[in-house]
Design a protein around this motif. Sequence first.
Motif, mmCIF file in Angstrom:
data_model
loop_
_atom_site.group_PDB
_atom_site.id
_atom_site.type_symbol
_atom_site.label_atom_id
_atom_site.label_comp_id
_atom_site.label_asym_id
_atom_site.label_seq_id
_atom_site.Cartn_x
_atom_site.Cartn_y
_atom_site.Cartn_z
ATOM 1 N N VAL A 33 7.571 11.645 0.948
ATOM 2 C CA VAL A 33 8.089 10.879 1.790
ATOM 3 C C VAL A 33 8.240 9.513 1.760
ATOM 4 N N HIS A 34 9.416 9.128 2.432
ATOM 5 C CA HIS A 34 9.650 7.416 2.154
ATOM 6 C C HIS A 34 9.170 7.525 4.059
ATOM 7 N N ILE A 35 8.795 6.171 4.010
ATOM 8 C CA ILE A 35 8.601 5.102 4.732
ATOM 9 C C ILE A 35 9.121 4.310 5.245
ATOM 10 N N ASN A 36 9.821 3.681 5.932
ATOM 11 C CA ASN A 36 10.491 2.243 6.219
ATOM 12 C C ASN A 36 10.520 2.207 7.876
ATOM 13 N N SER A 37 11.379 0.490 7.859
ATOM 14 C CA SER A 37 11.348 0.005 9.556
ATOM 15 C C SER A 37 11.876 0.263 10.640
ATOM 16 N N THR A 38 13.078 0.856 9.739
ATOM 17 C CA THR A 38 14.411 0.925 10.860
ATOM 18 C C THR A 38 15.385 1.775 10.421
ATOM 19 N N HIS A 114 1.408 14.372 1.777
ATOM 20 C CA HIS A 114 2.568 14.802 0.248
ATOM 21 C C HIS A 114 1.916 14.636 -1.066
ATOM 22 N N ASP A 115 3.131 14.708 -1.374
ATOM 23 C CA ASP A 115 2.675 14.504 -3.014
ATOM 24 C C ASP A 115 3.111 13.513 -4.142
ATOM 25 N N CYS A 116 3.575 12.214 -2.621
ATOM 26 C CA CYS A 116 4.673 10.903 -3.147
ATOM 27 C C CYS A 116 4.749 10.482 -1.200
ATOM 28 N N VAL A 117 3.996 9.252 -1.823
ATOM 29 C CA VAL A 117 4.337 8.221 -0.317
ATOM 30 C C VAL A 117 5.226 7.080 -1.050
ATOM 31 N N ILE A 118 6.271 7.029 -0.259
ATOM 32 C CA ILE A 118 7.134 5.169 -1.154
ATOM 33 C C ILE A 118 7.575 4.675 0.451
ATOM 34 N N ILE A 119 6.827 3.321 0.048
ATOM 35 C CA ILE A 119 6.830 2.006 1.287
ATOM 36 C C ILE A 119 8.078 1.412 1.061
ATOM 37 N N HIS A 120 8.947 0.946 2.354
ATOM 38 C CA HIS A 120 9.975 0.928 1.308
ATOM 39 C C HIS A 120 9.889 -0.740 2.179
ATOM 40 N N ASP A 121 10.005 -1.962 2.013
ATOM 41 C CA ASP A 121 9.722 -3.295 2.341
ATOM 42 C C ASP A 121 8.604 -3.912 2.646
ATOM 43 N N PRO A 122 8.308 -4.412 3.319
ATOM 44 C CA PRO A 122 7.110 -5.706 3.658
ATOM 45 C C PRO A 122 6.733 -4.617 4.933
ATOM 46 N N GLN A 123 7.528 -4.914 6.033
ATOM 47 C CA GLN A 123 7.304 -4.052 7.711
ATOM 48 C C GLN A 123 5.745 -3.293 7.329
ATOM 49 N N PRO A 124 5.864 -2.151 6.422
ATOM 50 C CA PRO A 124 4.841 -1.242 6.850
ATOM 51 C C PRO A 124 4.301 -0.991 5.416
ATOM 52 N N LEU A 125 4.205 -1.696 4.203
ATOM 53 C CA LEU A 125 3.769 -2.377 3.486
ATOM 54 C C LEU A 125 2.157 -2.130 4.048
ATOM 55 N N PHE A 131 -5.244 4.386 5.172
ATOM 56 C CA PHE A 131 -4.790 6.056 5.120
ATOM 57 C C PHE A 131 -5.942 5.971 3.850
ATOM 58 N N LYS A 132 -6.812 7.753 4.284
ATOM 59 C CA LYS A 132 -6.810 7.649 3.214
ATOM 60 C C LYS A 132 -6.353 8.216 1.796
ATOM 61 N N LYS A 133 -5.663 7.582 0.938
ATOM 62 C CA LYS A 133 -5.190 7.361 -0.423
ATOM 63 C C LYS A 133 -5.290 8.810 -0.995
ATOM 64 N N GLN A 134 -4.986 9.517 -0.779
ATOM 65 C CA GLN A 134 -5.188 10.464 -2.203
ATOM 66 C C GLN A 134 -3.924 11.722 -2.282
ATOM 67 N N GLN A 135 -2.333 10.624 -3.012
ATOM 68 C CA GLN A 135 -1.609 11.097 -3.775
ATOM 69 C C GLN A 135 -0.975 9.705 -4.153
ATOM 70 N N PRO A 136 0.492 9.643 -4.597
ATOM 71 C CA PRO A 136 0.414 8.345 -6.075
ATOM 72 C C PRO A 136 1.068 7.494 -4.428
ATOM 73 N N TRP A 137 1.072 6.590 -4.379
ATOM 74 C CA TRP A 137 1.770 5.597 -3.620
ATOM 75 C C TRP A 137 2.632 4.376 -3.729
ATOM 76 N N ILE A 138 3.695 4.723 -3.547
ATOM 77 C CA ILE A 138 4.692 3.374 -4.654
ATOM 78 C C ILE A 138 5.181 1.993 -2.856
#
Lengths: 404, 404
Positions: A33-38, A114-125, A131-138
């Motif tokens: 999953v990718h998360i960004n702010s717009t 998810h099996d991997c979480v990808i966070i884009h840029d500072p907004q959702p950093l 979260f109870k982290k249970q997978q790689p976060w990038i």
Amino acid sequence: MVKSIDDYYDIVGPQIIAEIHKKARKLYGKHIVHINSTFQGGGVAEMLLSLIPLMNDINVTTGWRVLHGNPDFYTITKKFHNGLQGEDFNFSDIKQQLYLETNEDFSQITHLDHDCVIIHDPQPLPIIKFFKKQQPWIWRCHVDLTSPHQELWEFLKHFIVRYDHMIVSNEQYKKEDIPIPQHIICPAIDPLDPKNKEIDSELIDYTLEKFEIPNDKPIITQVSRFDKWKDPINVLKIFKNIKKKIDCRLVLCGSLASDDPEGVLIYEQVKEAAGNMLENKDVILTTVENDILVNAIQSQSSVIIQKSLREGFGLTITEALWKSKPVVASKVGGVPIQITNGKDGFLFDPMDLKGFENKIIELIEHPDLAVKIGKNARDKVKKNFLITRQIVNYLDLLDEFINN
Amino acid sequence: MVKSIDDYYDIVGPQIIAEIHKKARKLYGKHIVHINSTFQGGGVAEMLLSLIPLMNDINVTTGWRVLHGNPDFYTITKKFHNGLQGEDFNFSDIKQQLYLETNEDFSQITHLDHDCVIIHDPQPLPIIKFFKKQQPWIWRCHVDLTSPHQELWEFLKHFIVRYDHMIVSNEQYKKEDIPIPQHIICPAIDPLDPKNKEIDSELIDYTLEKFEIPNDKPIITQVSRFDKWKDPINVLKIFKNIKKKIDCRLVLCGSLASDDPEGVLIYEQVKEAAGNMLENKDVILTTVENDILVNAIQSQSSVIIQKSLREGFGLTITEALWKSKPVVASKVGGVPIQITNGKDGFLFDPMDLKGFENKIIELIEHPDLAVKIGKNARDKVKKNFLITRQIVNYLDLLDEFINN
């Protein structure tokens, strides 16, 4: 129309498409999953809009969540964004608080198995904190990090160190004070995007006429937001000198968000500086948000200038190179990654206005040189800066993050 | 601040809070997802912004996805929205195509393994077509369906019949030609929302002064978009007659989205009709988007008027009733669900301008009547139209959909 990797076969060739399918196999059954702010506006959203459907097309199940904040949140995170790029601002407690609260609110309604979480840029950093982290976060940072606002950076580091990996856009942005693995993925453009797809001369003519841009003379273009870092006033100065020697036009093409008061200010300054050159259209300012228009202007231009004082990477340069255009650009930030001076474009110190001027004149006077440079430019982009190459990068890294 | 059901304890009392927790137990371990088409703007987004965090707070895991389209998509679905409410438009193939394509694109990047999927309004309605459905799907329609554009309705029915259940906002909106179970959930307001929370007279005075709204005389207010269906011109007519007998002011308070050309037109018409009454602030038009301002204006008003020609439900009425205000409203659409004439408000035929006029005068002249009606109004909302009651409705229906 649903995006498919097949559509890129004729552009990049069967080898890279086969490579993509092969690498994807290692990720079957995984969910990213990718998360960004717009969803809309800005290079990151544009990139995700291409990347995520294509990942799903090759059966790497990939979702997209958008962090939602109120207008104050976006005002604050814009300051953070500029702060990361070195601008000063008042880094107050109340800003930190709203930043964290918005992330916490979003975490309450977002469920990540998810099996991997990808966070884009500072907004959702900082969302990782909730979260109870249970997978790689990038953390995928698209911002120029060479000289960040120090206090802000120290604050953000508390969240960054919770991540398993960080991805930046080029070698210079790696940070010595971040003790987690750092990787590089260069930005890329989508050659099938309306801004970049091949359009025929009929559509170019029609579009330019519709937006009242005459194409009777050579056109020099800078595509960029109206922003002090893009130095439009000096572009005008350069153009005035060129104009003394060659009859040509300058197009400054940039969007103008109504929520960006600084942009409006710069636009007004440019308008004033251009003065009566606007009347006979020696200088044309366009702020229409229309991808086909941008495409048509770039395609019709004799030379593209990018006179930035800072430039993280410069996707507008990539777009021009892809259209086989000779680009004359400032040697700053990530620009040299794209342009090898004299081979596939030209680089000058941003203060060397004379250098810009002479090279642009040379290119207009010697179309054969322009063609040669433009051919190399397109090859460079084809090899390095298309979305297909970015997909390969992501597949390699995801394999490393998830399977190792 | 993360929303919690505890915050509503003092407003609605322990009984309903305990009831909510009890009903939630049946849904532990289930995962629900809501899909609509915007995070911000409009009653649906506002409602979800309250509902979804509260559902998670009571451990009914609930997610929120937002369908993303390009500006053309929103233009088209706005026409669909108005079409469902009976407005005519050109229902072209190209509109259908972009509508379906946007939904298909979104389906490609969205993965639904939830126990129940709730789709709000027409924008994401056809997305169901693009999924391997493996759980109950609910279509939650917030729109007035009494006399929809026939061709559009026939088209949408193809998607509606794929759903397991449909939820509408009141009995009148149930459709005989839809062969799936239809349920009712009334709209509701969040009493802790900035627009509805109790604010003290100091903040009211401060806010009105800040936005230059004098409160030296009785205020009559209509809160509504500048829209022909809200009939602002006749509100002005009514006010002119009242003004001949009582010294008071009229506030028309409504947002004005820049992407709504019709709204701008209506606003200009109202401005012209108000003429010189604007100068001495007998009539005040405000288009500021500020929840505390709306709250302050409603709280300070002597009478609230809602002279709609159509009204699905009228959440602005609910907001006024909750503030113990006497509301004089048109007897149209869902309004009679909220107001029992003479008990907790007053209803008139929308063409009975004299009726509106006389009742408003009576209410200003007899504050004791206004207080009595206002008290009943607040009780009505407390019992029927708060978010806590809506949570109970959703919990009951989800139990029925998922567990039966």
